[in-house]
Design a protein around this motif. Structure first.
Motif, short mmCIF file in Angstrom:
data_model
loop_
_atom_site.label_atom_id
_atom_site.label_comp_id
_atom_site.label_asym_id
_atom_site.label_seq_id
_atom_site.Cartn_x
_atom_site.Cartn_y
_atom_site.Cartn_z
N MET A 1 24.73 36.24 36.91
CA MET A 1 24.37 37.50 36.27
C MET A 1 25.56 38.09 35.51
O MET A 1 25.45 38.60 34.41
N GLY A 2 26.74 37.98 36.07
CA GLY A 2 27.92 38.54 35.42
C GLY A 2 29.03 38.73 36.42
O GLY A 2 28.87 38.43 37.61
N LYS A 3 30.15 39.21 35.98
CA LYS A 3 31.29 39.39 36.84
C LYS A 3 31.14 40.66 37.67
O LYS A 3 30.52 41.63 37.25
N SER A 4 31.75 40.65 38.83
CA SER A 4 31.75 41.84 39.65
C SER A 4 32.67 42.87 39.03
O SER A 4 33.56 42.54 38.26
N ASN A 5 32.47 44.12 39.43
CA ASN A 5 33.29 45.16 38.83
C ASN A 5 34.73 45.09 39.28
O ASN A 5 35.63 45.58 38.62
N SER A 6 34.99 44.47 40.46
CA SER A 6 36.36 44.31 40.89
C SER A 6 37.12 43.43 39.92
O SER A 6 38.28 43.67 39.59
N SER A 7 36.45 42.38 39.42
CA SER A 7 37.07 41.53 38.41
C SER A 7 37.20 42.27 37.09
O SER A 7 38.21 42.17 36.40
N ARG A 9 37.55 45.43 36.64
CA ARG A 9 38.58 46.45 36.71
C ARG A 9 39.98 45.85 36.70
O ARG A 9 40.94 46.52 36.32
N SER A 10 40.14 44.58 37.13
CA SER A 10 41.45 43.97 37.17
C SER A 10 42.00 43.72 35.77
O SER A 10 43.19 43.83 35.53
N ARG A 11 41.13 43.34 34.83
CA ARG A 11 41.55 43.17 33.45
C ARG A 11 40.40 43.48 32.53
O ARG A 11 39.40 42.76 32.52
N TRP A 12 40.52 44.52 31.77
CA TRP A 12 39.44 44.94 30.88
C TRP A 12 39.66 44.25 29.54
O TRP A 12 40.27 44.78 28.62
N THR A 13 39.13 43.03 29.43
CA THR A 13 39.34 42.23 28.23
C THR A 13 38.79 42.93 26.99
O THR A 13 39.37 42.83 25.90
N ALA A 14 37.68 43.63 27.15
CA ALA A 14 37.07 44.31 26.01
C ALA A 14 38.04 45.31 25.38
O ALA A 14 38.06 45.46 24.16
N TRP A 279 30.05 44.72 27.74
CA TRP A 279 28.86 43.98 28.19
C TRP A 279 28.90 42.53 27.73
O TRP A 279 28.63 41.60 28.50
N LEU A 280 29.30 42.32 26.47
CA LEU A 280 29.27 40.97 25.91
C LEU A 280 30.36 40.08 26.50
O LEU A 280 30.10 38.93 26.86
N VAL A 281 31.58 40.62 26.62
CA VAL A 281 32.72 39.79 26.99
C VAL A 281 33.01 39.82 28.48
O VAL A 281 33.12 38.77 29.13
N ASP A 282 33.14 41.01 29.05
CA ASP A 282 33.53 41.12 30.45
C ASP A 282 32.39 40.84 31.42
O ASP A 282 32.63 40.36 32.54
N ILE A 283 31.17 41.15 31.00
CA ILE A 283 30.03 40.97 31.91
C ILE A 283 29.29 39.67 31.63
O ILE A 283 29.02 38.89 32.54
N ARG A 284 28.98 39.42 30.36
CA ARG A 284 28.24 38.20 30.02
C ARG A 284 29.15 36.99 29.83
O ARG A 284 28.67 35.86 29.77
N GLY A 285 30.45 37.21 29.72
CA GLY A 285 31.39 36.10 29.64
C GLY A 285 31.51 35.46 28.27
O GLY A 285 31.95 34.30 28.16
#
Length: 371
Positions: A1-7, A9-14, A279-285
Motif C-alpha cells: 500500500m505504501g510506506k509507514s509514516n515512521s519511514s 517522517r525519517s526522510r521527507w523525500t518530497a 503521495w507520489l514519491v514518499d507513499i507510492r514509491g
C-alpha cells in the motif's frame, strides 16, 4: 500500500524534490537566451496578477519554513539547548546576505549601474532569521497569530493609510506604501527605479510565507498517519487557495508588493503541490525522473550561486567586441527551425543542464554545501 509514516517522517523525500525543482525553475527563468522573447508563463506579471513564474520564489520561502521546523526539531529532540543554535542561525543568515550583496556588487563592477543592496538571497536571509527565532521561542499558535497579524496588518496599512505626499491609498504602481518606503529608506538602486520587488516593507508579508511553511512543518511532525496528513494538507491548501482568491478581489495578487492575498494563495498551492509529491514519491514509491530534482535540492543555494557566476564567462564579450559564448551559441540555435521564443527557451534549458553537471558530481560524492 505504501510506506509507514515512521519511514516517511525519517526522510521527507518530497520536500527535497520540491526544493530542487523550485531552484531549477529559478535558474530556468533567470537565464533565458533573450529577455525580449519569453513565453508568457516564464515571465513575471508586470504588476497585478500571478503567472506560473510568480509561484517559484514563494514556494522556495515556503520550503525554507518547513525545513526550519524539521531541522531544528530533530536537533532539539537530541537534547541540544535552543540557545546553542543561534550561532548557526546567525552564520547562515550572514552568509546568505553576504552572498546576495556580493552578487549585486559583481553586477555593479562589471556592468556599472547603481549598486543594489537587496535581492533574492537577502530576502531569504531575513525570512530564515525571523522564522528561526520564532520557531525557537514561540508555539505554533503564536506563529499562526504572527502570520495573520503580518498579513492583515500589511493589507490594512497599504489599503487604508494615506501615502505621504499624495494622500492616496491602495496598490497602484509607484503610488503605494511599499514603493514609497523603498524610495525613502532603501539605500542604493531600486530594481524597478521607483520600486524594488525585494524591498523593505514587502519583506514583512514574505516572512508570512515562511511562517506558512513552518505551520505545514508542524502538521507534518504531529500527524502520525500519512493519509490523515495528506487530507489535512489538501484541506488546508484548498482553503488557502479559496481565501486567496477572495482576498484578491480587494488586495490583488502582486509579487512586487508581495500582497497578502498572494501569500495566502501561493502558500495554499505550495501545500497542495507538496502533498501531491508526497503521495507520489514518499507513499507510492515513484522514482522515475526524481534524481535531477534531488541533485539540485541537495545543494540548492550552491547551484543558484553557480548559475549566477557562470553568467559572466558565458555572456561577456570574449570573441571580439560584440561576441560571447552565449551569443555564438544563440547564433547557432537560430539556424535551427525554431522561432525566437523557442531559441530563448532552449538556451535556458541548455544552461540549466550545464549547471546540473557539477551538482551531479557533488551529489555522487555526497558533498553538500550547507549555506
Amino acid at each position: 500500500m505504501g510506506k509507514s509514516n515512521s519511514s516517511l517522517r525519517s526522510r521527507w523525500t518530497a520536500l527535497d524534490i520540491v526544493r530542487g525543482l523550485t531552484i531549477a525553475l529559478m535558474i530556468l527563468v533567470n537565464h533565458p537566451g533573450d529577455w525580449g522573447n519569453l513565453y508568457a508563463p516564464l515571465a513575471h506579471a508586470e504588476w497585478h496578477g500571478a503567472t506560473p513564474t510568480d509561484f517559484i520564489f514563494p514556494f522556495f520561502l515556503f520550503i525554507v519554513g518547513v525545513s526550519i521546523v524539521l531541522a531544528f526539531s530533530r536537533v532539539l529532540a537530541k537534547g541540544v539547548p535552543a540557545k546553542s543554535l543561534y550561532p548557526k542561525i546567525g552564520k547562515r543568515t550572514f552568509l546568505l546576505f553576504v552572498f546576495g550583496v556580493g552578487m549585486g556588487l559583481m553586477i555593479h563592477l562589471l556592468f556599472g549601474p547603481d549598486f543594489r543592496w537587496v535581492g533574492v538571497l537577502q530576502r531569504i536571509a531575513v525570512v530564515y532569521l525571523v522564522c528561526s527565532i520564532l520557531f525557537l521561542n514561540t508555539s505554533w499558535k503564536t506563529q499562526l497569530i504572527t502570520c495573520v497579524v503580518l498579513l492583515v496588518g500589511y493589507w490594512l496599512f497599504l489599503g487604508f493609510v494615506p501615502v505621504p505626499g499624495t494622500g492616496s491609498t491602495g496598490f497602484a504602481w509607484e503610488d503605494n506604501w511599499a514603493s514609497w518606503f523603498d524610495r525613502q529608506y532603501l539605500p542604493g538602486a531600486l530594481y524597478q527605479k521607483v520600486h524594488d520587488p525585494e524591498g523593505l516593507l514587502s519583506t514583512l508579508p514574505a516572512i508570512g510565507t515562511g511562517i506558512s511553511g513552518m505551520l505545514a512543518g508542524h502538521l507534518y511532525l504531529h500527524l502520525h498517519d500519512h493519509h490523515k496528513l495528506l487530507r489535512y494538507f489538501a484541506g488546508v491548501g484548498l482553503g488557502l487557495v479559496a481565501l486567496g482568491l477572495l482576498w484578491d478581489l480587494h488586495f490583488p495578487f502582486n509579487k512586487n508588493l508581495w500582497s497578502s492575498s498572494y501569500v495566502v494563495y501561493t502558500s495554499g498551492w505550495a501545500m497542495l503541490f507538496l502533498a501531491g509529491v508526497t503521495w507520489l514519491v514518499d507513499i507510492r514509491g515513484w522514482k522515475w525522473g526524481v534524481r535531477p530534482c534531488l541533485v539540485f535540492g541537495a545543494n540548492a543555494i550552491t547551484v543558484y550561486l553557480l548559475a549566477f557566476v557562470l553568467t559572466f564567462p558565458f555572456a561577456l564579450p570574449l570573441f571580439g567586441a560584440e561576441h560571447s559564448i552565449q551569443g555564438w551559441v544563440l547564433g547557432e540555435l537560430r539556424n535551427l527551425p525554431l522561432n525566437p521564443k523557442q531559441v530563448s527557451l532552449l538556451w535556458a534549458v541548455l544552461y540549466l543542464a550545464i549547471c546540473y553537471i557539477p551538482m551531479d558530481i557533488l551529489y555522487r560524492k555526497r558533498i553538500f554545501f550547507k549555506v
